[in-house]
Structure formats: C-alpha cells, structure tokens
Design a protein around this motif. Sequence first.
Motif, PDB file in Angstrom:
ATOM      1  N   GLY A 143       0.775  -1.235   0.000  1.00 55.35           N
ATOM      2  CA  GLY A 143       0.000   0.000   0.000  1.00 55.35           C
ATOM      3  C   GLY A 143       0.805   1.282   0.000  1.00 55.35           C
ATOM      4  O   GLY A 143       0.888   1.969   1.020  1.00 55.35           O
ATOM      5  N   VAL A 144       1.399   1.630  -1.148  1.00 52.79           N
ATOM      6  CA  VAL A 144       2.145   2.877  -1.275  1.00 52.79           C
ATOM      7  C   VAL A 144       1.703   3.577  -2.556  1.00 52.79           C
ATOM      8  O   VAL A 144       1.580   2.944  -3.605  1.00 52.79           O
ATOM      9  CB  VAL A 144       3.676   2.629  -1.346  1.00 52.79           C
ATOM     10  N   TRP A 145       1.464   4.891  -2.474  1.00 54.70           N
ATOM     11  CA  TRP A 145       1.098   5.718  -3.628  1.00 54.70           C
ATOM     12  C   TRP A 145       1.922   6.996  -3.584  1.00 54.70           C
ATOM     13  O   TRP A 145       2.364   7.415  -2.517  1.00 54.70           O
ATOM     14  CB  TRP A 145      -0.387   6.092  -3.571  1.00 54.70           C
ATOM     15  N   TRP A 146       2.082   7.643  -4.741  1.00 54.50           N
ATOM     16  CA  TRP A 146       2.796   8.921  -4.784  1.00 54.50           C
ATOM     17  C   TRP A 146       2.149   9.819  -5.828  1.00 54.50           C
ATOM     18  O   TRP A 146       1.423   9.359  -6.709  1.00 54.50           O
ATOM     19  CB  TRP A 146       4.282   8.723  -5.070  1.00 54.50           C
ATOM     20  N   TRP A 147       2.386  11.120  -5.701  1.00 57.65           N
ATOM     21  CA  TRP A 147       1.944  12.098  -6.696  1.00 57.65           C
ATOM     22  C   TRP A 147       2.852  13.313  -6.606  1.00 57.65           C
ATOM     23  O   TRP A 147       3.535  13.543  -5.617  1.00 57.65           O
ATOM     24  CB  TRP A 147       0.475  12.480  -6.522  1.00 57.65           C
ATOM     25  N   GLN A 148       2.858  14.082  -7.681  1.00 58.74           N
ATOM     26  CA  GLN A 148       3.620  15.330  -7.686  1.00 58.74           C
ATOM     27  C   GLN A 148       2.757  16.395  -7.042  1.00 58.74           C
ATOM     28  O   GLN A 148       1.561  16.510  -7.338  1.00 58.74           O
ATOM     29  CB  GLN A 148       4.028  15.700  -9.103  1.00 58.74           C
ATOM     30  N   CYS A 170       0.944  18.909  -0.370  1.00 61.08           N
ATOM     31  CA  CYS A 170       0.397  17.602  -0.740  1.00 61.08           C
ATOM     32  C   CYS A 170      -1.126  17.527  -0.719  1.00 61.08           C
ATOM     33  O   CYS A 170      -1.700  16.496  -1.055  1.00 61.08           O
ATOM     34  CB  CYS A 170       1.002  16.521   0.155  1.00 61.08           C
ATOM     35  N   SER A 171      -1.792  18.622  -0.336  1.00 61.18           N
ATOM     36  CA  SER A 171      -3.255  18.636  -0.369  1.00 61.18           C
ATOM     37  C   SER A 171      -3.783  18.849  -1.790  1.00 61.18           C
ATOM     38  O   SER A 171      -4.965  18.681  -2.043  1.00 61.18           O
ATOM     39  CB  SER A 171      -3.807  19.709   0.567  1.00 61.18           C
ATOM     40  N   LYS A 172      -2.911  19.217  -2.719  1.00 62.47           N
ATOM     41  CA  LYS A 172      -3.245  19.371  -4.143  1.00 62.47           C
ATOM     42  C   LYS A 172      -2.192  18.608  -4.938  1.00 62.47           C
ATOM     43  O   LYS A 172      -1.096  18.340  -4.450  1.00 62.47           O
ATOM     44  CB  LYS A 172      -3.222  20.842  -4.561  1.00 62.47           C
ATOM     45  N   ARG A 173      -2.529  18.277  -6.180  1.00 65.61           N
ATOM     46  CA  ARG A 173      -1.589  17.509  -6.996  1.00 65.61           C
ATOM     47  C   ARG A 173      -1.481  18.095  -8.398  1.00 65.61           C
ATOM     48  O   ARG A 173      -2.405  18.745  -8.881  1.00 65.61           O
ATOM     49  CB  ARG A 173      -2.018  16.050  -7.067  1.00 65.61           C
ATOM     50  N   THR A 174      -0.341  17.837  -9.043  1.00 65.24           N
ATOM     51  CA  THR A 174      -0.140  18.238 -10.437  1.00 65.24           C
ATOM     52  C   THR A 174       0.056  17.012 -11.332  1.00 65.24           C
ATOM     53  O   THR A 174       0.378  17.149 -12.504  1.00 65.24           O
ATOM     54  CB  THR A 174       1.080  19.173 -10.575  1.00 65.24           C
ATOM     55  N   SER A 175      -0.118  15.830 -10.766  1.00 69.59           N
ATOM     56  CA  SER A 175      -0.066  14.581 -11.524  1.00 69.59           C
ATOM     57  C   SER A 175      -1.166  13.677 -10.979  1.00 69.59           C
ATOM     58  O   SER A 175      -1.857  14.039 -10.028  1.00 69.59           O
ATOM     59  CB  SER A 175       1.301  13.898 -11.347  1.00 69.59           C
ATOM     60  N   GLY A 176      -1.285  12.508 -11.546  1.00 65.01           N
ATOM     61  CA  GLY A 176      -2.217  11.537 -10.988  1.00 65.01           C
ATOM     62  C   GLY A 176      -1.665  10.949  -9.702  1.00 65.01           C
ATOM     63  O   GLY A 176      -0.481  11.087  -9.393  1.00 65.01           O
ATOM     64  N   VAL A 177      -2.533  10.304  -8.936  1.00 63.77           N
ATOM     65  CA  VAL A 177      -2.109   9.549  -7.762  1.00 63.77           C
ATOM     66  C   VAL A 177      -1.713   8.170  -8.285  1.00 63.77           C
ATOM     67  O   VAL A 177      -2.543   7.440  -8.817  1.00 63.77           O
ATOM     68  CB  VAL A 177      -3.226   9.457  -6.704  1.00 63.77           C
ATOM     69  N   VAL A 178      -0.433   7.844  -8.149  1.00 66.31           N
ATOM     70  CA  VAL A 178       0.138   6.665  -8.805  1.00 66.31           C
ATOM     71  C   VAL A 178       0.413   5.565  -7.780  1.00 66.31           C
ATOM     72  O   VAL A 178       1.126   5.807  -6.800  1.00 66.31           O
ATOM     73  CB  VAL A 178       1.464   7.052  -9.507  1.00 66.31           C
ATOM     74  N   PRO A 179      -0.116   4.349  -8.017  1.00 62.34           N
ATOM     75  CA  PRO A 179       0.289   3.244  -7.148  1.00 62.34           C
ATOM     76  C   PRO A 179       1.780   2.982  -7.353  1.00 62.34           C
ATOM     77  O   PRO A 179       2.259   2.910  -8.482  1.00 62.34           O
ATOM     78  CB  PRO A 179      -0.528   2.049  -7.639  1.00 62.34           C
ATOM     79  N   ALA A 180       2.510   2.868  -6.289  1.00 63.18           N
ATOM     80  CA  ALA A 180       3.962   2.722  -6.380  1.00 63.18           C
ATOM     81  C   ALA A 180       4.351   1.377  -6.971  1.00 63.18           C
ATOM     82  O   ALA A 180       3.767   0.345  -6.632  1.00 63.18           O
ATOM     83  CB  ALA A 180       4.589   2.895  -5.004  1.00 63.18           C
ATOM     84  N   GLU A 181       5.341   1.404  -7.828  1.00 63.84           N
ATOM     85  CA  GLU A 181       5.897   0.181  -8.391  1.00 63.84           C
ATOM     86  C   GLU A 181       6.691  -0.523  -7.290  1.00 63.84           C
ATOM     87  O   GLU A 181       7.478   0.100  -6.585  1.00 63.84           O
ATOM     88  CB  GLU A 181       6.806   0.540  -9.560  1.00 63.84           C
ATOM     89  N   GLN A 182       6.463  -1.806  -7.148  1.00 67.32           N
ATOM     90  CA  GLN A 182       7.133  -2.633  -6.139  1.00 67.32           C
ATOM     91  C   GLN A 182       6.987  -2.048  -4.733  1.00 67.32           C
ATOM     92  O   GLN A 182       7.914  -2.099  -3.925  1.00 67.32           O
ATOM     93  CB  GLN A 182       8.609  -2.845  -6.496  1.00 67.32           C
ATOM     94  N   GLY A 183       5.807  -1.477  -4.449  1.00 64.73           N
ATOM     95  CA  GLY A 183       5.565  -0.910  -3.119  1.00 64.73           C
ATOM     96  C   GLY A 183       5.588  -1.981  -2.044  1.00 64.73           C
ATOM     97  O   GLY A 183       5.085  -3.088  -2.238  1.00 64.73           O
ATOM     98  N   MET A 184       6.183  -1.649  -0.914  1.00 65.61           N
ATOM     99  CA  MET A 184       6.251  -2.570   0.203  1.00 65.61           C
ATOM    100  C   MET A 184       6.143  -1.787   1.513  1.00 65.61           C
ATOM    101  O   MET A 184       6.856  -0.804   1.717  1.00 65.61           O
ATOM    102  CB  MET A 184       7.563  -3.349   0.192  1.00 65.61           C
ATOM    103  N   VAL A 185       5.226  -2.220   2.357  1.00 64.14           N
ATOM    104  CA  VAL A 185       5.053  -1.621   3.677  1.00 64.14           C
ATOM    105  C   VAL A 185       5.321  -2.707   4.707  1.00 64.14           C
ATOM    106  O   VAL A 185       4.632  -3.727   4.737  1.00 64.14           O
ATOM    107  CB  VAL A 185       3.623  -1.066   3.852  1.00 64.14           C
ATOM    108  N   ALA A 186       6.326  -2.516   5.529  1.00 68.45           N
ATOM    109  CA  ALA A 186       6.674  -3.474   6.583  1.00 68.45           C
ATOM    110  C   ALA A 186       6.429  -2.795   7.925  1.00 68.45           C
ATOM    111  O   ALA A 186       7.198  -1.912   8.318  1.00 68.45           O
ATOM    112  CB  ALA A 186       8.137  -3.902   6.452  1.00 68.45           C
ATOM    113  N   PRO A 187       5.343  -3.170   8.628  1.00 70.24           N
ATOM    114  CA  PRO A 187       5.068  -2.553   9.923  1.00 70.24           C
ATOM    115  C   PRO A 187       6.232  -2.725  10.883  1.00 70.24           C
ATOM    116  O   PRO A 187       6.882  -3.766  10.919  1.00 70.24           O
ATOM    117  CB  PRO A 187       3.832  -3.305  10.424  1.00 70.24           C
ATOM    118  N   GLY A 188       6.475  -1.676  11.654  1.00 72.50           N
ATOM    119  CA  GLY A 188       7.556  -1.698  12.628  1.00 72.50           C
ATOM    120  C   GLY A 188       7.120  -2.333  13.934  1.00 72.50           C
ATOM    121  O   GLY A 188       5.967  -2.742  14.088  1.00 72.50           O
ATOM    122  N   PRO A 189       8.010  -2.390  14.912  1.00 74.44           N
ATOM    123  CA  PRO A 189       7.700  -3.030  16.193  1.00 74.44           C
ATOM    124  C   PRO A 189       6.684  -2.249  17.026  1.00 74.44           C
ATOM    125  O   PRO A 189       5.980  -2.828  17.833  1.00 74.44           O
ATOM    126  CB  PRO A 189       9.054  -3.102  16.905  1.00 74.44           C
TER     127      PRO A 189
END
Length: 195
Positions: free
Chosen positions: A106-111, A116-135
Amino acid sequence: MGGGGPRVDAVDRGTGWDALVYYARHERRVSDDRVAGDVRLGVTMAHMSASGPIVPLLFGLVLVGCARTSRAPDESDRSYVVTVTPIEVGVGSGLCIAVDLNDPGGVWWWQPGNDCSKRTSGVVPAEQGMVAPGPKAGTADIHFRVQVHRAPNAADPPYVDVRLALKDGRLGSPGRDSWVDTVTRRDLEIPEMWR
C-alpha cells in the motif's frame, strides 16, 4: 455472484435450511457461492448429527456469521498516512507519499501542488511498493520504485529505489535528514491544483 444486489428466489422462509439460505442470501448479503458452500457443509453436519435439527441449524448460522465477518476490507475501512509536504526522494523537487499501513503493497505517490493537499499529476500506485510494519504501532519501513528518464547510455538505472521510515507521525529517509509531517486521510481523492 457479484451483480447488482441479492438474488431473489422463491424460497420458503419458514424453518430449517430454506430459512438459513434466505437469511444468508438476503439479510446478510453473502454471495450465492459462499451460501452454497456453507449450507453444503451444514447439511453434511446435519447428516452426521444425531442430536436433531437444532445443532446443525446453529452450526449453519455460525458459518454465515463467519462468512460476514471474514470479508475483505472495503474502501470505507481504509485509512492512509499522507505527507503534508513533499519529501525529497531523489526525484524532481520531491513527491507526496501515501501509505496504507494495513496493506503490504500500500504505497502511492503524486507530484505536489503548493503542498500535498493538491496535486499536479495523478495519484500513482507505487511500483514494487512494500510496507513493513515496525515493532511499535504507527511505525513502518516503506520501499518503492519510481521510474525516471535517463540518457540511453547512463550508468544509473532508469528508476530510483526509495526507502523511507514512518515514526512519530513523520515520514523520512533514514539516510538523509529529510523528514516531513503526516496526516491521516480516509481516501486518496487528492484534488488537482488548478481546480
């Protein structure tokens, strides 16, 4: 299955298995395939049971309840940790990042717009996104890749590997001194800057 709503059958809603099937299909909004599997299992248990119809009926109702509670989370259950301002990740003047801590990819990015409350690109699902919860709750390691344009004979690959950490409500790069504040959002409907 799927479709625009529950299928309506001419079912006797009296007692026994017909009532169980009606309840599962219409009251709990469980798919026909799931109901068929649960009822088949319940019928099998009824044949195995010598204690009468009450035990199998209760077993069937437990199965229907489990079918409802074990559903996949829908979009309304999601929340995202989102950067307030762009973070420097080696791409342009920085990117806005959103992370769903309950989704391993679950990672996304945009320009950004002004922030960050406005964007100049689309909201892009991140390529090879990885979320590893911490302790600790609210901490995570985040990795993803952003494609970039490079000269055909460039020594660097045509992408940037981004590695970030979330802690204490801030998202940043452990190797850089670049940390930004975050907020929690219920959606990723980020408006375009010029609207």
